[in-house]
Design a protein around this motif. Structure first.
Motif, PDB file in Angstrom:
ATOM      1  N   PRO A 145       0.828  -1.213   0.000  1.00 17.17           N
ATOM      2  CA  PRO A 145       0.000   0.000   0.000  1.00 17.17           C
ATOM      3  C   PRO A 145       0.860   1.259   0.000  1.00 17.17           C
ATOM      4  O   PRO A 145       1.949   1.275   0.573  1.00 17.17           O
ATOM      5  CB  PRO A 145      -0.794  -0.113   1.311  1.00 17.17           C
ATOM      6  CG  PRO A 145      -0.710  -1.544   1.722  1.00 17.17           C
ATOM      7  CD  PRO A 145       0.561  -2.082   1.162  1.00 17.17           C
ATOM      8  N   GLY A 146       0.364   2.283  -0.696  1.00 13.08           N
ATOM      9  CA  GLY A 146       1.053   3.577  -0.709  1.00 13.08           C
ATOM     10  C   GLY A 146       2.144   3.672  -1.762  1.00 13.08           C
ATOM     11  O   GLY A 146       2.774   4.714  -1.916  1.00 13.08           O
ATOM     12  N   GLN A 147       2.378   2.587  -2.497  1.00 14.44           N
ATOM     13  CA  GLN A 147       3.452   2.641  -3.511  1.00 14.44           C
ATOM     14  C   GLN A 147       2.923   2.790  -4.944  1.00 14.44           C
ATOM     15  O   GLN A 147       3.639   2.517  -5.903  1.00 14.44           O
ATOM     16  CB  GLN A 147       4.343   1.412  -3.386  1.00 14.44           C
ATOM     17  CG  GLN A 147       5.125   1.435  -2.074  1.00 14.44           C
ATOM     18  CD  GLN A 147       6.230   0.402  -2.070  1.00 14.44           C
ATOM     19  OE1 GLN A 147       6.761   0.033  -3.111  1.00 14.44           O
ATOM     20  NE2 GLN A 147       6.583  -0.073  -0.892  1.00 14.44           N
TER      21      GLN A 147
END
Ligand code: CAA
Length: 379
Positions: free
Chosen positions: A174-176
């Motif tokens: 997540p977040g990439q």
């Protein structure tokens, strides 16, 4: 430069055309009216080795390549675009990811039955909030007790109700952004896998489109396709190939529109002569024929580039863009030539228009194709 198809390509075209015109075309209107998925047709296509065309012999294919496959998609779609879509989605975006990125074991387990037509495959990218923005994926995959656990849903999935496997994207980091998305091979027998009722669609009513729901769906660790974090890029590459086959499907629908319009124009008499004798109708038919030929050349060229191992991202986007817009225009012109009859369900051209419209939307809208082309131009 040689524009001629080889003998074996011509033979594949003839086999696909004969089957499509003799066995599929007579059923197409009923299949559409009844929204019936033609299992018996899929079995016959498997017997003719049509599903095997784009895959190598090692994995159950015939080794003929993408161009003969695109030619077959065109011929099938000319008779019944619903079946053309089932075929295209199965081969290019359903089976394609495993063929392109799978391990030897994954390819032997999944590509072989798919190439033989013993199993259908589906491609799970689109989500309620991730359409054109494919990186907006919300489906998650985390490792728990040595297994992958997937949660989320995928919408507008062709072949979802009948596919033995679906290749699915999910966020693993997540977040990439795009680099945090991985892809997985999901057997339909997995615990936690379910499919909604089929959608009620404008066209392509004999193809199957449904939602895939993953509720704590458990997968063995070797279900990951390729490397972690490479799912987005893999799916973009797969769509490059898929767009060629949607282009081929559009050429098939456009050709069917011209076939119907030409036949009608030669038979229909007004003001004492067949309407094909009027320049107003001749110009429409000439324009249709010209644009269809250009669309076909674009599709064949993109497929040829893919077969040569040359870059084809721009060309496949161009092929899909031009062919899909040609198909919609050709279907509209066919309706105009048939006049009031064209507006009625007794003639096939209203179906061609409903079917053609999807080719401007599925596997990337026309707007996304223009964006891909512009980026390839360095914009
Ligand atoms: N080949 C290889 N790599 C590619 C690529 C391609 N064709 N396209 C993009 N990439 C790579 C980029 O190089 C980039 O890599 P780096 O980070 O290493 O530089 C990475 O992927 C991310 O690319 P972008 O920054 O361009 O990503 P983006 O978020 O801006 O999105 C997009 C690009 C073209 C808009 C993409 O989201 C897209 O194609 N959207 C449309 C989705 C689509 O076609 N959906 C259809 C679903 S299937 C369907 O309809 C099925 C059906 O049955 C009808």
């Amino acid at each position: 430069m040689d524009f001629a198809l080889s003998e074996s390509q011509l033979m594949i075209q003839q086999v696909a055309r004969d089957f499509a015109q003799n066995e599929l075309a007579p059923l197409a209107a009923d299949l559409d009216r009844e929204s019936r998925f033609p299992h018996e047709i899929i079995e016959k296509m498997a017997e003719l080795d049509l599903f095997a065309l784009p895959f190598s012999e090692e994995y159950g294919g015939t080794g003929d390549g993408y161009l003969p496959y695109a030619i077959a998609v065109e011929e099938i779609s000319r008779a019944c675009a619903s079946t053309g879509l089932t075929y295209a989605a199965h081969c290019s975006i359903g089976t394609g990811p495993v063929y392109l990125f799978g391990t030897e074991e994954q390819k032997h387990r999944w590509v072989v039955p798919c190439a033989r037509g013993e199993m259908l495959a589906a491609f799970g990218l689109t989500e309620p909030d991730a359409g054109s923005d494919a990186a907006g994926t919300k489906t998650t995959a985390v490792i728990k007790n040595g297994e992958w656990v997937l949660n989320g849903s995928k919408c507008f999935i062709t072949n979802a109700s009948y596919a033995g496997l679906a290749v699915i994207t999910a966020v693993t980091e997540p977040g990439q952004g795009t680099k945090g998305i991985s892809s997985f091979i999901v057997p339909r027998t997995s615990a936690g896998f379910s499919v909604s009722s089929p959608y009620d669609k404008l066209g392509l009513r004999a193809s199957d489109t449904a939602e895939i729901i993953m509720d704590d769906l458990r997968l063995e660790q070797d279900s990951l396709l390729g490397k972690r974090g490479e799912g987005f890029k893999q799916f973009m590459q797969v769509l490059d190939g898929g767009r060629i086959s949607i282009g081929a499907m559009a050429v098939g629908i456009a050709q069917a529109s011209l076939d119907a319009a030409l036949t009608y124009a030669k038979e229909r008499r007004q003001f004492g002569q067949p309407i094909s004798k009027f320049q107003a109708i001749q110009f429409k038919l000439a324009n249709m024929s010209t644009t269809i030929e250009l669309a076909r050349l674009n599709v064949y060229r993109a497929a040829w580039l893919k077969d040569q191992g040359l870059p084809f991202t721009k060309e496949s986007a161009m092929a899909k863009l031009y062919a899909s817009e040609t198909a919609v225009k050709a279907a509209l012109e066919a309706i105009q030539i048939l006049g009031g009859y064209g507006y009625m369900k007794d003639y096939p051209v209203e179906r061609y228009l409903r079917d053609a419209k999807l080719t401007e939307i599925g596997e990337g809208t026309s707007e996304i194709q223009r964006l891909v082309i512009a980026r390839q131009l360095g914009c």
